[in-house]
Design an enzyme around this catalytic site. Structure first.
Site, PDB file in Angstrom:
ATOM      1  CB  SER A  63      -0.847  -0.146   1.403  1.00 29.29           C
ATOM      2  OG  SER A  63       0.028  -0.002   2.227  1.00 29.29           O
ATOM      3  CE  LYS A  64      -3.023   5.207  -2.900  1.00 32.99           C
ATOM      4  NZ  LYS A  64      -2.839   3.737  -3.184  1.00 32.99           N
ATOM      5  NE  ARG A  65       0.678   2.029   7.393  1.00 34.42           N
ATOM      6  CZ  ARG A  65       0.858   0.893   7.203  1.00 34.42           C
ATOM      7  NH1 ARG A  65       0.017  -0.020   6.998  1.00 34.42           N
ATOM      8  NH2 ARG A  65       1.406   0.683   7.978  1.00 34.42           N
ATOM      9  CG  HIS A  66       3.941  -0.530   2.243  1.00 32.24           C
ATOM     10  ND1 HIS A  66       3.094  -1.511   1.881  1.00 32.24           N
ATOM     11  CD2 HIS A  66       4.692  -1.947   2.974  1.00 32.24           C
ATOM     12  CE1 HIS A  66       2.420  -2.492   3.280  1.00 32.24           C
ATOM     13  NE2 HIS A  66       4.044  -2.909   3.909  1.00 32.24           N
TER      14      HIS A  66
END
Length: 462
Positions: A235-238
């Site tokens: 996800s974006k958090r990665h």
RNA sequence: GCCCUCAUGGUGUAGCGGUUAGCACGCCAGCCUUUCACGCUGGUAGCGAGAGUUCGAUUCUCUCUGGGGGUACCA
């Protein structure tokens, strides 16, 4: 063979989506088939023209060219509605006001593994109300089982009893995803539907729609999902989760394509570096792995370095220049094309992403950096003494090119009987302002005698 | 909960009944060397567990465990 990539424009193109697009593209290009693009924009809340453009941009950057014009799913709404009406007319679908609670209650009564059946349920709306457009349209799930013919996982069988009668259109008649995709793929003559595994559970619903229409189903290939370094869904958090981020981080499209192709697919001969045209020849959807893969940026970096070093100078200069402009450093190199070319040439072996060029070689354009530790260590009294000697030597080098600077400085080292680094490092720090740079002789030559001496003097004074 | 699904080192994979379980990234060490890299050499580490089937299971079957996806009048 005709395949398609069908992103929904609710954000940037994710690497998982990029991989799905790539696999579709490889299949089409490897078989002489067609690769179509369909934008699933029926989610009007979240779909935007900007997102569509971003996705097309990302695809172009990756070099995944599509056939024909991209098609917007919303343009097919009339057709979708017509199918819904036919289904209703043939009593293959019905209108129902059943809510999530109704479905839950149904399961509580009939068993958790029983699919909701609303055909003769109290929530089924009367003929009069149905005519007035009351209630969502649900498809009747027949008895039996539905099997998904899948190229990567083999046949997957779903027992129809477990499936709820799926809602295929909202009360206002607007089509829902599972109906729309099935129809669009059918109408477009798609032969192979290649997409992420998150769609696998939806496939029987789409198959049921096709079956109700009396149409034939395509073949499927559900790709295992991509995970982040922590094993969770990417996800974006990665970090670099979108193609845009990969691009900004200085990766080369060919390297990204190579990496993505290998993320979930392996050939018999187990090669790691496979150029695009080879990929096209060798890719085989049947050999795609069934297990989810983690996106490993370290390996991408390594692969990118391999590609970067193998790149022709012209191409790399162009890539670097484009990247500098996007990063806002364009003006720093404007009008200095020759220096840029030289700078890229002497940096090529030392960088792994295009992004690393500027930190490494920017000093050639802007002046020395300001690494205090490097200065303290290499510009202290004893080292300055060497540097002063270097200055004297350099002043007499002619022509002032790498070869002669190299020879003169090495001779100086021999003359003084000191360790090479005690002479070279101070010069490097004087020129670059830090202990890491391209080759020191190359750097001096790139700067030219005048600028080199100027920086050495500055270091001697400071 | 229910449905579907997956399982080879830390990571991506090769293997498709008999292998010293191969390759690549990473990591460690050495070499090369003007720094950093690149490159080269060597090393580290794996078949999730338990039952079967079989002369023989990483490979076939089942169970368990663990992971993933789905479960919307989203896509």
């Amino acid at each position: 063979m005709r395949v398609r990539f069908a992103p929904s424009p609710t954000g940037l193109l994710h690497v998982g989506g990029a991989r799905a697009a790539l696999y579709n593209w490889l299949m089409a290009r490897g078989s002489g088939g067609e690769f179509l693009l369909r934008i699933e924009d029926t989610d009007r809340e979240r779909s935007t023209p900007e997102n569509i453009e971003q996705i097309l941009d990302a695809l172009r950057w990756l070099g995944l060219d599509w056939d024909g014009e991209p098609v917007l799913q919303t343009t097919h709404e009339e057709r979708h509605r017509a199918v819904v009406q036919t289904l209703l007319d043939e009593d293959k679908a019905y209108r129902s006001t059943a809510t999530a609670e109704d479905v839950k209650a149904f399961k509580a009564e009939h068993g958790a593994d029983r699919g909701f059946r609303g055909g003769d349920h109290p929530t089924r709306v009367s003929a009069e109300d149905a005519a007035r457009g009351v209630g969502a349209v649900r498809l009747r799930v027949p008895e039996g089982e539905t099997v998904v013919r899948d190229l990567v996982r083999g046949d997957t069988t779903f027992k129809n009893v477990h499936l709820d009668d799926p809602v295929v259109a909202r009360a206002d008649g607007s089509p829902l995803y599972n109906l729309a995709v099935a129809i669009d793929d059918l109408d477009a003559g798609i032969t192979h539907v290649v997409r992420g595994e998150d769609h696998l559970s939806n496939t029987p619903k789409q198959l049921l729609v096709l079956q109700a229409m009396g149409a034939e189903a395509p073949l499927y290939a559900h790709l295992p999902l991509l995970h982040g370094p922590d094993g969770k869904k990417l996800s974006k958090r990665h970090g670099a989760a979108s193609v845009q981020e990969l691009r900004d981080a200085g990766y080369l499209p060919d390297a990204v394509v190579n990496y993505l192709a290998l993320l979930g697919w392996g050939d018999v001969d187990d090669e790691t570096e496979i150029p695009r045209d080879e990929l096209v020849k060798r890719f085989d959807i049947a050999r795609v792995s069934k297990n989810p893969a983690r996106f490993d940026e370290q390996k991408l970096r390594w692969l990118n370095g391999r590609y970067l070093r193998a790149q022709g100078l012209d191409a790399l200069v162009a890539a670097v220049q484009g990247h500098l402009i996007e990063a806002g450093h364009g003006h720093m190199v404007a009008g200095k094309e020759d220096l840029l070319r030289t700078a890229v040439e002497i940096s090529q072996e030392k960088i792994t992403t295009v992004d690393e060029f500027w930190p490494l070689a920017g000093f050639l354009f802007t002046g020395p950096a300001d690494d205090l530790q490097a200065r303290e260590k290499w510009l202290d009294e004893p080292h300055r003494e060497h540097l002063a000697a270097v200055r004297e030597t350099l002043a007499g080098v002619d022509p002032f090119d790498t070869e002669h600077v190299d020879a003169a400085l090495r001779a100086l080292v021999g003359e003084r009987g000191v360790k090479a680094k005690d002479v070279f490092q101070p010069l490097r720090v004087a020129l670059a302002g830090r202990a890491i740079s391209p080759g020191v002789f190359e750097s001096a030559a790139a700067l030219g005698r005048e600028e080199t001496l100027r920086r050495v003097d500055l270091a001697l004074e400071g």
